[in-house]
Design a protein around this motif. Structure first.
Motif, PDB file in Angstrom:
ATOM      1  N   THR A  85      -5.331  36.953  -3.845  1.00 54.70           N
ATOM      2  CA  THR A  85      -4.626  38.084  -3.240  1.00 54.70           C
ATOM      3  C   THR A  85      -5.573  39.252  -3.078  1.00 54.70           C
ATOM      4  N   PHE A  86      -5.516  39.882  -1.913  1.00 61.77           N
ATOM      5  CA  PHE A  86      -6.278  41.098  -1.652  1.00 61.77           C
ATOM      6  C   PHE A  86      -5.301  42.217  -1.309  1.00 61.77           C
ATOM      7  N   LEU A  94      -3.977  34.731   0.277  1.00 58.23           N
ATOM      8  CA  LEU A  94      -4.611  33.621   0.968  1.00 58.23           C
ATOM      9  C   LEU A  94      -4.396  32.330   0.201  1.00 58.23           C
ATOM     10  N   GLY A 187     -15.107  35.974  -1.949  1.00 61.21           N
ATOM     11  CA  GLY A 187     -14.089  36.924  -1.511  1.00 61.21           C
ATOM     12  C   GLY A 187     -14.515  37.679  -0.259  1.00 61.21           C
ATOM     13  N   THR A 188     -15.790  38.062  -0.207  1.00 58.02           N
ATOM     14  CA  THR A 188     -16.313  38.752   0.969  1.00 58.02           C
ATOM     15  C   THR A 188     -16.264  37.853   2.200  1.00 58.02           C
ATOM     16  N   ILE A 191     -12.555  37.651   3.426  1.00 57.03           N
ATOM     17  CA  ILE A 191     -12.140  38.869   4.120  1.00 57.03           C
ATOM     18  C   ILE A 191     -12.770  38.914   5.510  1.00 57.03           C
ATOM     19  N   ARG A 192     -14.043  38.493   5.583  1.00 53.08           N
ATOM     20  CA  ARG A 192     -14.722  38.473   6.886  1.00 53.08           C
ATOM     21  C   ARG A 192     -14.007  37.504   7.838  1.00 53.08           C
ATOM     22  N   VAL A 194     -10.789  36.551   7.753  1.00 50.01           N
ATOM     23  CA  VAL A 194      -9.487  37.104   8.135  1.00 50.01           C
ATOM     24  C   VAL A 194      -9.670  38.180   9.196  1.00 50.01           C
ATOM     25  N   ASP A 195     -10.646  39.047   9.001  1.00 47.98           N
ATOM     26  CA  ASP A 195     -10.911  40.093   9.984  1.00 47.98           C
ATOM     27  C   ASP A 195     -11.277  39.481  11.336  1.00 47.98           C
TER      28      ASP A 195
END
Length: 210
Positions: A85-86, A94, A187-188, A191-192, A194-195
């Motif tokens: 989760t973020f 996710l 994690g990075t 996020i990349r 998803v973006d």
């Protein structure tokens, strides 16, 4: 048959979520045999990951080449599952599904990709050719994907532009580096992805490197 493009959770027409809860997105993690998929999901998952690893035996030696990964003793035979989760830039949860890497389990990939918002293709520069089936699969699904180069200890470090060229990637596919053992690193990458998946791509995208 290509999978339908997933909805953007920021869109009012996106699938419903629990009141005040995060948007739930499915991510597929794929790549060749031994590139670190199980390790990556295990490193970042906030729950005890589900793993279907079994020990390698002589019976599979004819079809599971260990060239370059001689120390590997187990293999995923169905899928891996984890959850992370973020809170930023927006609350998202996710669901991570990892594919088996061997050719003999390739039929499972389509089922595992259904409903995914995007795909992380893990790559190993020591065996870069093992990435091609996962890239071809990702292109066929028409889902957004990125290449995450898992920087194994003692593996040669190549410029990302060289890796992009070697993999014949179009400019809009991001290429990043990671350490599959490190939760912050994975994690990075997530996020990349998803973006990338939720950002409309320009007609003539520029190369994305990180």
């Amino acid at each position: 048959m290509p999978h339908p493009k997933p909805a953007d959770p920021r869109d009012p027409a996106a699938p419903p979520r629990a009141a005040g809860g995060p948007a739930v997105l499915k991510i597929l993690v794929t790549g060749g045999f031994g590139v670190g998929k199980t390790t990556a999901i295990g490193a970042v998952s906030e729950i005890e990951p589900v793993s279907t690893e079994e020990y390698l035996t002589q019976d599979s030696a004819w079809c599971d080449s260990l060239d370059g990964i001689e120390a590997k003793t187990t293999t995923t035979v169905a899928f891996d599952f984890g959850r992370i989760t973020f809170e930023v830039p927006l609350p998202i949860e996710l669901m991570l599904f990892g594919t088996p890497g061997q050719d003999r389990f390739r039929d499972l990939w389509d089922d595992l990709a259904r409903g995914a918002v995007g795909i992380v293709v893990l790559a190993d520069t020591r065996r870069l050719d093992s990435s091609f089936p996962a890239i071809t699969f990702s292109e066929r699904t028409q889902l957004p994907f990125l290449i995450a180069v898992n920087e194994f200890d003692h593996a040669h470090r190549y410029p990302l532009t060289d890796i992009r060229q070697a993999l014949a990637l179009p400019p809009h596919v991001p290429v990043v580096t990671c350490d599959a053992r490190d939760a912050a690193s994975i994690g990075t990458v997530l996020i990349r992805l998803v973006d990338h998946a939720l950002t409309p791509q320009p007609a003539h995208p520029t190369t994305l490197e990180a």
